[in-house]
Design a protein around this motif. Structure first.
Motif, PDB file in Angstrom:
ATOM      1  N   ILE A  85       0.834  -1.202   0.000  1.00  0.00           N
ATOM      2  CA  ILE A  85       0.000   0.000   0.000  1.00  0.00           C
ATOM      3  C   ILE A  85       0.873   1.258   0.000  1.00  0.00           C
ATOM      4  O   ILE A  85       0.793   2.094  -0.895  1.00  0.00           O
ATOM      5  N   ASP A  86       1.723   1.380   1.013  1.00  0.00           N
ATOM      6  CA  ASP A  86       2.525   2.594   1.158  1.00  0.00           C
ATOM      7  C   ASP A  86       3.706   2.646   0.196  1.00  0.00           C
ATOM      8  O   ASP A  86       4.098   3.735  -0.229  1.00  0.00           O
ATOM      9  N   VAL A  87       4.266   1.487  -0.151  1.00  0.00           N
ATOM     10  CA  VAL A  87       5.384   1.481  -1.109  1.00  0.00           C
ATOM     11  C   VAL A  87       4.960   2.036  -2.476  1.00  0.00           C
ATOM     12  O   VAL A  87       5.645   2.905  -3.031  1.00  0.00           O
ATOM     13  N   PRO A  88       3.834   1.599  -3.044  1.00  0.00           N
ATOM     14  CA  PRO A  88       3.383   2.227  -4.296  1.00  0.00           C
ATOM     15  C   PRO A  88       3.091   3.714  -4.146  1.00  0.00           C
ATOM     16  O   PRO A  88       3.327   4.487  -5.087  1.00  0.00           O
ATOM     17  N   ARG A  89       2.615   4.120  -2.985  1.00  0.00           N
ATOM     18  CA  ARG A  89       2.374   5.553  -2.746  1.00  0.00           C
ATOM     19  C   ARG A  89       3.691   6.314  -2.733  1.00  0.00           C
ATOM     20  O   ARG A  89       3.780   7.438  -3.256  1.00  0.00           O
ATOM     21  N   MET A  90       4.720   5.721  -2.144  1.00  0.00           N
ATOM     22  CA  MET A  90       6.046   6.340  -2.174  1.00  0.00           C
ATOM     23  C   MET A  90       6.544   6.497  -3.607  1.00  0.00           C
ATOM     24  O   MET A  90       7.078   7.556  -3.978  1.00  0.00           O
ATOM     25  N   ALA A  91       6.358   5.454  -4.411  1.00  0.00           N
ATOM     26  CA  ALA A  91       6.812   5.494  -5.804  1.00  0.00           C
ATOM     27  C   ALA A  91       6.060   6.559  -6.593  1.00  0.00           C
ATOM     28  O   ALA A  91       6.661   7.334  -7.359  1.00  0.00           O
ATOM     29  N   GLU A  92       4.750   6.602  -6.398  1.00  0.00           N
ATOM     30  CA  GLU A  92       3.929   7.579  -7.118  1.00  0.00           C
ATOM     31  C   GLU A  92       4.338   9.004  -6.770  1.00  0.00           C
ATOM     32  O   GLU A  92       4.457   9.871  -7.648  1.00  0.00           O
ATOM     33  N   LYS A  93       4.574   9.254  -5.486  1.00  0.00           N
ATOM     34  CA  LYS A  93       4.959  10.600  -5.050  1.00  0.00           C
ATOM     35  C   LYS A  93       6.343  10.956  -5.574  1.00  0.00           C
ATOM     36  O   LYS A  93       6.572  12.086  -6.025  1.00  0.00           O
ATOM     37  N   THR A  94       7.255  10.015  -5.545  1.00  0.00           N
ATOM     38  CA  THR A  94       8.613  10.269  -6.025  1.00  0.00           C
ATOM     39  C   THR A  94       8.621  10.588  -7.510  1.00  0.00           C
ATOM     40  O   THR A  94       9.295  11.531  -7.959  1.00  0.00           O
ATOM     41  N   VAL A  95       7.870   9.821  -8.293  1.00  0.00           N
ATOM     42  CA  VAL A  95       7.794  10.065  -9.733  1.00  0.00           C
ATOM     43  C   VAL A  95       7.178  11.431 -10.007  1.00  0.00           C
ATOM     44  O   VAL A  95       7.643  12.177 -10.878  1.00  0.00           O
ATOM     45  N   ASP A  96       6.142  11.768  -9.259  1.00  0.00           N
ATOM     46  CA  ASP A  96       5.496  13.073  -9.423  1.00  0.00           C
ATOM     47  C   ASP A  96       6.479  14.204  -9.121  1.00  0.00           C
ATOM     48  O   ASP A  96       6.567  15.187  -9.873  1.00  0.00           O
ATOM     49  N   MET A  97       7.231  14.061  -8.029  1.00  0.00           N
ATOM     50  CA  MET A  97       8.224  15.084  -7.669  1.00  0.00           C
ATOM     51  C   MET A  97       9.303  15.204  -8.742  1.00  0.00           C
ATOM     52  O   MET A  97       9.713  16.310  -9.108  1.00  0.00           O
ATOM     53  N   LEU A  98       9.772  14.066  -9.243  1.00  0.00           N
ATOM     54  CA  LEU A  98      10.809  14.086 -10.275  1.00  0.00           C
ATOM     55  C   LEU A  98      10.309  14.774 -11.532  1.00  0.00           C
ATOM     56  O   LEU A  98      11.006  15.633 -12.107  1.00  0.00           O
ATOM     57  N   ASN A 134      15.157   2.569  -1.158  1.00  0.00           N
ATOM     58  CA  ASN A 134      15.505   3.031  -2.506  1.00  0.00           C
ATOM     59  C   ASN A 134      14.599   4.177  -2.951  1.00  0.00           C
ATOM     60  O   ASN A 134      15.052   5.133  -3.596  1.00  0.00           O
ATOM     61  N   LEU A 135      13.327   4.080  -2.620  1.00  0.00           N
ATOM     62  CA  LEU A 135      12.385   5.143  -2.988  1.00  0.00           C
ATOM     63  C   LEU A 135      12.633   6.400  -2.172  1.00  0.00           C
ATOM     64  O   LEU A 135      12.566   7.523  -2.699  1.00  0.00           O
ATOM     65  N   GLU A 136      12.925   6.231  -0.888  1.00  0.00           N
ATOM     66  CA  GLU A 136      13.203   7.386  -0.025  1.00  0.00           C
ATOM     67  C   GLU A 136      14.433   8.135  -0.520  1.00  0.00           C
ATOM     68  O   GLU A 136      14.450   9.368  -0.573  1.00  0.00           O
ATOM     69  N   ARG A 137      15.476   7.397  -0.905  1.00  0.00           N
ATOM     70  CA  ARG A 137      16.689   8.028  -1.428  1.00  0.00           C
ATOM     71  C   ARG A 137      16.430   8.694  -2.778  1.00  0.00           C
ATOM     72  O   ARG A 137      17.012   9.735  -3.086  1.00  0.00           O
ATOM     73  N   SER A 138      15.563   8.102  -3.581  1.00  0.00           N
ATOM     74  CA  SER A 138      15.219   8.715  -4.868  1.00  0.00           C
ATOM     75  C   SER A 138      14.592  10.087  -4.665  1.00  0.00           C
ATOM     76  O   SER A 138      14.927  11.050  -5.367  1.00  0.00           O
ATOM     77  N   ALA A 139      13.683  10.177  -3.705  1.00  0.00           N
ATOM     78  CA  ALA A 139      13.046  11.466  -3.421  1.00  0.00           C
ATOM     79  C   ALA A 139      14.070  12.480  -2.923  1.00  0.00           C
ATOM     80  O   ALA A 139      13.993  13.676  -3.250  1.00  0.00           O
ATOM     81  N   ASP A 140      15.041  12.016  -2.119  1.00  0.00           N
ATOM     82  CA  ASP A 140      16.108  12.914  -1.668  1.00  0.00           C
ATOM     83  C   ASP A 140      16.877  13.475  -2.855  1.00  0.00           C
ATOM     84  O   ASP A 140      17.262  14.654  -2.867  1.00  0.00           O
ATOM     85  N   ARG A 141      17.097  12.644  -3.855  1.00  0.00           N
ATOM     86  CA  ARG A 141      17.847  13.098  -5.032  1.00  0.00           C
ATOM     87  C   ARG A 141      17.040  14.100  -5.865  1.00  0.00           C
ATOM     88  O   ARG A 141      17.608  14.970  -6.515  1.00  0.00           O
ATOM     89  N   VAL A 142      15.725  13.975  -5.805  1.00  0.00           N
ATOM     90  CA  VAL A 142      14.885  14.987  -6.456  1.00  0.00           C
ATOM     91  C   VAL A 142      15.093  16.342  -5.795  1.00  0.00           C
ATOM     92  O   VAL A 142      15.137  17.378  -6.464  1.00  0.00           O
ATOM     93  N   THR A 143      15.227  16.348  -4.472  1.00  0.00           N
ATOM     94  CA  THR A 143      15.464  17.635  -3.786  1.00  0.00           C
ATOM     95  C   THR A 143      16.796  18.234  -4.231  1.00  0.00           C
ATOM     96  O   THR A 143      16.918  19.462  -4.343  1.00  0.00           O
ATOM     97  N   ASN A 144      17.790  17.382  -4.511  1.00  0.00           N
ATOM     98  CA  ASN A 144      19.066  17.891  -5.013  1.00  0.00           C
ATOM     99  C   ASN A 144      18.892  18.534  -6.387  1.00  0.00           C
ATOM    100  O   ASN A 144      19.528  19.554  -6.702  1.00  0.00           O
ATOM    101  N   ILE A 145      18.048  17.929  -7.216  1.00  0.00           N
ATOM    102  CA  ILE A 145      17.756  18.510  -8.531  1.00  0.00           C
ATOM    103  C   ILE A 145      17.138  19.894  -8.357  1.00  0.00           C
ATOM    104  O   ILE A 145      17.519  20.854  -9.041  1.00  0.00           O
ATOM    105  N   CYS A 146      16.196  19.998  -7.436  1.00  0.00           N
ATOM    106  CA  CYS A 146      15.528  21.282  -7.196  1.00  0.00           C
ATOM    107  C   CYS A 146      16.516  22.338  -6.709  1.00  0.00           C
ATOM    108  O   CYS A 146      16.424  23.510  -7.099  1.00  0.00           O
ATOM    109  N   GLU A 147      17.450  21.927  -5.868  1.00  0.00           N
ATOM    110  CA  GLU A 147      18.470  22.871  -5.405  1.00  0.00           C
ATOM    111  C   GLU A 147      19.312  23.383  -6.562  1.00  0.00           C
ATOM    112  O   GLU A 147      19.688  24.559  -6.607  1.00  0.00           O
ATOM    113  N   ARG A 148      19.591  22.515  -7.523  1.00  0.00           N
ATOM    114  CA  ARG A 148      20.360  22.943  -8.691  1.00  0.00           C
ATOM    115  C   ARG A 148      19.556  23.875  -9.579  1.00  0.00           C
ATOM    116  O   ARG A 148      20.108  24.779 -10.223  1.00  0.00           O
ATOM    117  N   VAL A 149      18.248  23.655  -9.642  1.00  0.00           N
ATOM    118  CA  VAL A 149      17.394  24.578 -10.406  1.00  0.00           C
ATOM    119  C   VAL A 149      17.450  25.963  -9.773  1.00  0.00           C
ATOM    120  O   VAL A 149      17.564  26.980 -10.474  1.00  0.00           O
TER     121      VAL A 149
END
Length: 222
Positions: free
Chosen positions: A119-132, A191-206
């Motif tokens: 349940i929560d793992v797919p929600r993590m994936a969906e949110k991470t993809v949306d953020m990316l 893996n999903l939690e770290r992916s979302a962290d990397r999205v924040t790094n992308i945003c910092e570069r923007v």
């Protein structure tokens, strides 16, 4: 004028390549969790194989960026964009590695019965993809304000990770026989939690690309 027109054209091509790379990684994240839910070994193997394509695109973009710097002598703002691209594609490539990591866990699990409904793992994936996806939109639009807002959304993924971790820990405490299966699901969530962290790094570069200010906007609690 002709030189600057050619420079802009090449910069747009690089931007398009970054978007293609990001789209591939978004699909990899979604597919990896889909493979986990369906115990789809073939899909997992495809995700692992396709990661090489993502890596190849990263190297191609890097080469184009180096060529632009070497031949076009970009001014400060354009140079910031190129430097930001080099950082952003590194983060995207690492997110792709996290998706590959989930696919490898699927191979480890094989056809063993699920420990619990996902349940929560797919929600993590969906949110991470949306953020990316939206982080790359801020890159294209040079939208520093929205990039800052996306960083704050990482807390949602962290909270879901905490929830997954606590729930799986209870399984392990109540029945030690579930430790291996629960641990693998924790790896997936990590893996999903770290992916979302990397999205924040992308945003910092923007934000840096737009403002010229190098700053840490949101620090992960992990």
């Amino acid at each position: 004028m002709e030189i600057r027109t050619d420079f802009r054209k090449k910069l747009r091509e690089i931007q398009d390549d970054v978007l293609v790379m990001s789209s591939m990684v978004e699909k990899a994240i979604t597919s990896s969790v889909g493979a986990l839910k369906e115990r789809d070994i073939r899909l997992a193997e495809k995700i692992i194989a396709d990661d090489q394509k993502v890596n190849r695109i990263r190297f191609e973009i890097e080469e184009k960026c180096i060529q632009l710097i070497a031949t076009q002598q970009p001014m400060a703002g354009d140079l910031r964009t190129i430097i930001s691209v080099l950082s952003i594609i590194s983060e995207i490539e690492r997110i792709g590695d996290h998706a590959e990591g989930i696919a490898k866990i699927v191979l480890m699990i094989g056809d063993e019965p699920p420990l619990k409904p996902l349940i929560d793992v797919p929600r993590m994936a969906e949110k991470t993809v949306d953020m990316l996806h939206r982080s790359l939109d801020t890159f294209v639009k040079r939208d520093a304000a929205t990039a800052r807002k996306i960083v704050a959304e990482d807390d949602e993924v962290d909270n879901l990770y905490d929830q997954v971790f606590r729930e799986l820990l209870l399984f392990m405490v109540e029945d030690p026989k579930t430790i291996t299966r629960a641990t693998r699901l924790i790896w997936v969530a990590h893996n999903l939690e770290r992916s979302a962290d990397r999205v924040t790094n992308i945003c910092e570069r923007v934000v840096y690309m737009v403002t010229g200010k190098m700053e840490e906007i949101g620090a992960s609690k992990y």
